[in-house]
Scaffold this active site. Structure first.
Site, PDB file in Angstrom:
ATOM      1  N   LYS A  67     -10.318  16.218 -12.797  1.00 24.65           N
ATOM      2  CA  LYS A  67     -10.207  16.216 -12.191  1.00 24.65           C
ATOM      3  C   LYS A  67      -8.490  15.704 -11.949  1.00 24.65           C
ATOM      4  O   LYS A  67      -7.209  16.016 -11.870  1.00 24.65           O
ATOM      5  CB  LYS A  67     -10.657  15.406 -10.482  1.00 24.65           C
ATOM      6  N   CYS A 111      -3.360   3.286   2.147  1.00 23.35           N
ATOM      7  CA  CYS A 111      -4.467   4.441   1.313  1.00 23.35           C
ATOM      8  C   CYS A 111      -6.136   2.569   1.164  1.00 23.35           C
ATOM      9  O   CYS A 111      -5.789   2.019   1.398  1.00 23.35           O
ATOM     10  CB  CYS A 111      -4.151   4.428   0.074  1.00 23.35           C
ATOM     11  N   ARG A 130      -1.116   1.077  -2.431  1.00 23.48           N
ATOM     12  CA  ARG A 130      -0.829   1.898  -3.259  1.00 23.48           C
ATOM     13  C   ARG A 130       1.014   2.204  -4.015  1.00 23.48           C
ATOM     14  O   ARG A 130       1.063   3.389  -3.310  1.00 23.48           O
ATOM     15  CB  ARG A 130      -1.675   3.039  -3.824  1.00 23.48           C
TER      16      ARG A 130
HETATM   17  N1  EPU Z   1       0.732   0.439  -9.428  1.00 27.43           N
HETATM   18  C1  EPU Z   1       1.865  -0.682  -8.812  1.00 27.43           C
HETATM   19  N2  EPU Z   1       2.904   0.100  -8.701  1.00 27.43           N
HETATM   20  C2  EPU Z   1       3.251   1.672  -9.362  1.00 27.43           C
HETATM   21  C3  EPU Z   1       1.785   2.389  -9.312  1.00 27.43           C
HETATM   22  C4  EPU Z   1       0.658   1.603  -9.631  1.00 27.43           C
HETATM   23  O1  EPU Z   1       1.280  -1.864  -8.706  1.00 27.43           O
HETATM   24  O2  EPU Z   1       3.827   1.908  -8.836  1.00 27.43           O
HETATM   25  C5  EPU Z   1      -0.903  -0.766  -9.460  1.00 27.43           C
HETATM   26  C6  EPU Z   1      -2.032  -0.100  -8.351  1.00 27.43           C
HETATM   27  O3  EPU Z   1      -1.597  -0.497  -6.843  1.00 27.43           O
HETATM   28  C7  EPU Z   1      -3.318  -0.469  -8.858  1.00 27.43           C
HETATM   29  C8  EPU Z   1      -2.507  -0.033 -10.332  1.00 27.43           C
HETATM   30  O4  EPU Z   1      -1.233  -0.480 -10.438  1.00 27.43           O
HETATM   31  O5  EPU Z   1      -3.826  -1.955  -8.953  1.00 27.43           O
HETATM   32  C9  EPU Z   1      -3.382   1.128 -10.910  1.00 27.43           C
HETATM   33  O6  EPU Z   1      -3.017   1.863 -10.494  1.00 27.43           O
HETATM   34  P1  EPU Z   1      -2.503   3.168 -11.067  1.00 27.43           P
HETATM   35  O7  EPU Z   1      -0.853   3.389 -11.094  1.00 27.43           O
HETATM   36  O8  EPU Z   1      -3.021   2.975 -12.967  1.00 27.43           O
HETATM   37  O9  EPU Z   1      -3.715   4.462 -10.357  1.00 27.43           O
HETATM   38  P2  EPU Z   1      -2.987   5.572 -10.177  1.00 27.43           P
HETATM   39  O10 EPU Z   1      -2.049   6.680 -11.367  1.00 27.43           O
HETATM   40  O11 EPU Z   1      -2.360   5.890  -8.834  1.00 27.43           O
HETATM   41  C10 EPU Z   1      -4.590   7.331 -11.637  1.00 27.43           C
HETATM   42  C11 EPU Z   1      -5.880   7.422 -10.489  1.00 27.43           C
HETATM   43  C12 EPU Z   1      -7.001   7.597  -9.641  1.00 27.43           C
HETATM   44  C13 EPU Z   1      -7.185   5.566 -10.280  1.00 27.43           C
HETATM   45  C14 EPU Z   1      -6.061   5.526 -11.264  1.00 27.43           C
HETATM   46  C15 EPU Z   1      -6.789   3.717 -12.088  1.00 27.43           C
HETATM   47  C16 EPU Z   1      -5.413  10.118 -10.890  1.00 27.43           C
HETATM   48  C17 EPU Z   1      -5.165  11.270 -10.048  1.00 27.43           C
HETATM   49  N3  EPU Z   1      -5.400   9.396  -9.708  1.00 27.43           N
HETATM   50  O12 EPU Z   1      -4.384   6.573  -9.808  1.00 27.43           O
HETATM   51  O13 EPU Z   1      -8.365   8.260  -9.504  1.00 27.43           O
HETATM   52  O14 EPU Z   1      -8.394   4.785  -9.459  1.00 27.43           O
HETATM   53  O15 EPU Z   1      -5.840   6.163 -11.719  1.00 27.43           O
HETATM   54  O16 EPU Z   1      -6.821   4.100 -13.445  1.00 27.43           O
HETATM   55  O17 EPU Z   1      -5.385  10.133 -11.780  1.00 27.43           O
HETATM   56  C18 EPU Z   1      -9.959   8.683  -8.424  1.00 27.43           C
HETATM   57  O18 EPU Z   1      -9.978  10.084  -8.800  1.00 27.43           O
HETATM   58  O19 EPU Z   1     -10.877   8.209  -7.554  1.00 27.43           O
HETATM   59  C19 EPU Z   1      -8.852   7.352  -8.224  1.00 27.43           C
HETATM   60  C20 EPU Z   1      -8.329   6.765  -7.581  1.00 27.43           C
END
Ligand code: EPU
Length: 423
Positions: free
Chosen positions: A22, A115, A120
């Site tokens: 996914k 969220c 996030r």
């Molecule tokens: N963060 C920031 N600023 C940003 C972006 C992220 O502070 O601009 C922080 C977040 O709050 C968090 C950390 O950085 O503490 C990591 O977040 P990340 O940005 O990596 O999360 P994401 O890219 O939004 C993806 C997955 C999530 C998974 C996370 C971490 C997808 C579609 N989603 O989210 O998947 O938990 O990486 O590995 O790829 C799931 O599948 O259940 C899911 C939530």
């Protein structure tokens, strides 16, 4: 709204195929916005999150056809404004921002709301796109990005307080493929899903090096072309079934997996006492449950560390594993909503500031429980497989966001589960 009723106590046996990822599919579908050419993406899991992404692409003007796991997309003439009604349903829709900005020089995407798994923010995404020359404005709940003269390559450090960002890295990498000159992303996310996206972009004609490591170098090109791509296996779905097999299985075989992507998950399950045998190609494994297990400690970390997306499921496994286990989530320290529901089933868990202390109990018992997010709901299903009695899990739509036909796969393994319509 559907519910899942799990009659606990059945032993899982047999084999299932793991679906396409996914979290790789979502940015890859978004990346098709970068080209006028037709793309064919295979092994896209049939889950509601990929359906939302397909709907967003259609609403942007793309021509999309979906049949079983294959999605055919043609983004010849697209608009630059992603509709709020669709975007608000899924945080991952933020990954249309980079491609729209690069292709249309303007992108309007609504600011994601709160969220349940934690705050996030998207500050790192915006920091990266700003470094490429975009102007960032906010209006009426929307992020408006503009770059009338196009984007320019830059050196960008994407490290945040909780480490690198997966979708932030994706957004900046996608935007940089069409920027003028060279972009260097330092502290990039190294998840296999980022590498799969980079492989897709390179097949389209992009020039990306270093994806899958902390430093990605992108040389901008004038345009990208349409290609075919097969999405990597879903390591979190595979991990969830590994945990289910360790909890309630007897020689469960998982096919279409990737051993390389699953090292941290495999290690944790082996550390708690079970055996996992892979075939030579590393695309199949058999989980041998060991009834004599011991608790273990887990700390989530960016890849190749233990994934936060497998934290809840491992908590469910350790809830009935003798001994004390300490589980710390460093990426989403508030992601412990499943613990209060597991406690209603008799688990002994204390959550304190991003850490859960789990004292394994001999037996969980059924209770009506509520899913709060995707992985929390998977944890409740796992716990219910082992619990005494019939557990009703409501708000099943959470699990349908990311697990393809989970009830059918569990039935194939001999679990006693039924999906029922809530009145
Ligand atoms: N963060 C920031 N600023 C940003 C972006 C992220 O502070 O601009 C922080 C977040 O709050 C968090 C950390 O950085 O503490 C990591 O977040 P990340 O940005 O990596 O999360 P994401 O890219 O939004 C993806 C997955 C999530 C998974 C996370 C971490 C997808 C579609 N989603 O989210 O998947 O938990 O990486 O590995 O790829 C799931 O599948 O259940 C899911 C939530």
């Amino acid at each position: 709204m559907d519910k899942l009723v799990v009659h606990g106590g059945a032993t899982l046996r047999g084999a299932i195929n793991i679906s396409g990822s996914k979290n790789a599919s979502l940015p890859i579908l978004a990346a098709t916005l970068l080209t006028e050419g037709e793309c064919i993406i295979r092994r896209v899991p049939d889950v509601s999150d990929t359906n939302y992404m397909v709907q967003i692409l259609s609403a942007l003007g793309s021509d999309v056809e979906r049949s079983s796991g294959t999605v055919r997309i043609s983004c010849a003439d697209i608009s630059d404004e992603a509709p709020y009604e669709l975007v608000r349903r899924m945080r991952a829709s933020i990954c249309v921002m980079g491609p729209l900005l690069a292709r249309k020089r303007r992108a309007v995407v609504s600011l994601p709301g709160g969220c349940v798994i934690g705050d996030r923010p998207v500050d790192l995404h915006l920091r990266g796109l700003e470094a490429l020359g975009a102007k960032v404005e906010f209006e009426g709940g929307n992020i408006i990005l503009t770059a009338p003269d196009g984007l320019r390559g830059a050196e960008i450090d994407l490290r945040g307080t909780h480490g690198p960002t997966v979708l932030g890295t994706d957004n900046v990498m996608m935007a940089a493929t069409l920027a003028e000159g060279i972009t260097v992303i330092e502290s990039a996310a190294a998840e296999p899903e980022v590498l799969d996206l980079a492989n897709f972009l390179n097949a389209m004609g992009a020039k990306i090096q270093g994806a899958g490591t902390r430093r990605i170098v992108i040389e901008g090109v004038k345009e990208l072309k349409g290609v075919e791509h097969t999405v990597i296996p879903d390591r979190i779905e595979a991990g969830t079934f590994m945990a289910a097999a360790a909890l309630a299985g007897e020689e469960v075989r998982l096919r279409r997996i990737c051993r390389e992507h699953m090292k941290a998950i495999t290690e944790a399950i082996v550390k708690s006492g079970h055996r996992i045998d892979f075939n030579e190609a590393g695309d199949e494994c058999v989980i041998h449950r060991n009834p004599e297990t011991t608790g273990c400690d887990i700390v989530t970390a960016p890849y190749p560390g233990y994934p936060t997306d497998m934290q809840a499921q491992m908590t469910a496994l350790l809830a009935t594993t003798p001994g004390i286990s300490v589980i710390k989530d460093t990426i989403f320290p508030q992601r412990f909503m499943h613990c209060s529901e597991l406690k209603r089933m008799g688990a002994d868990i204390k959550v304190d500031g991003g850490t859960a202390i789990v004292r394994g109990v001999a037996q969980l018992s059924a209770a009506p429980v509520m899913a709060s997010d995707l992985r929390a709901s998977a944890a409740l299903v796992l716990a219910a497989l082992k619990a005494k009695g019939s557990t009703e899990i409501s708000r099943l739509y959470h699990i349908d966001r990311g697990y393809e036909h989970i009830d059918e796969k569990l039935l194939m393994l001999g679990a006693n589960v039924e999906r029922v319509k809530d009145r």
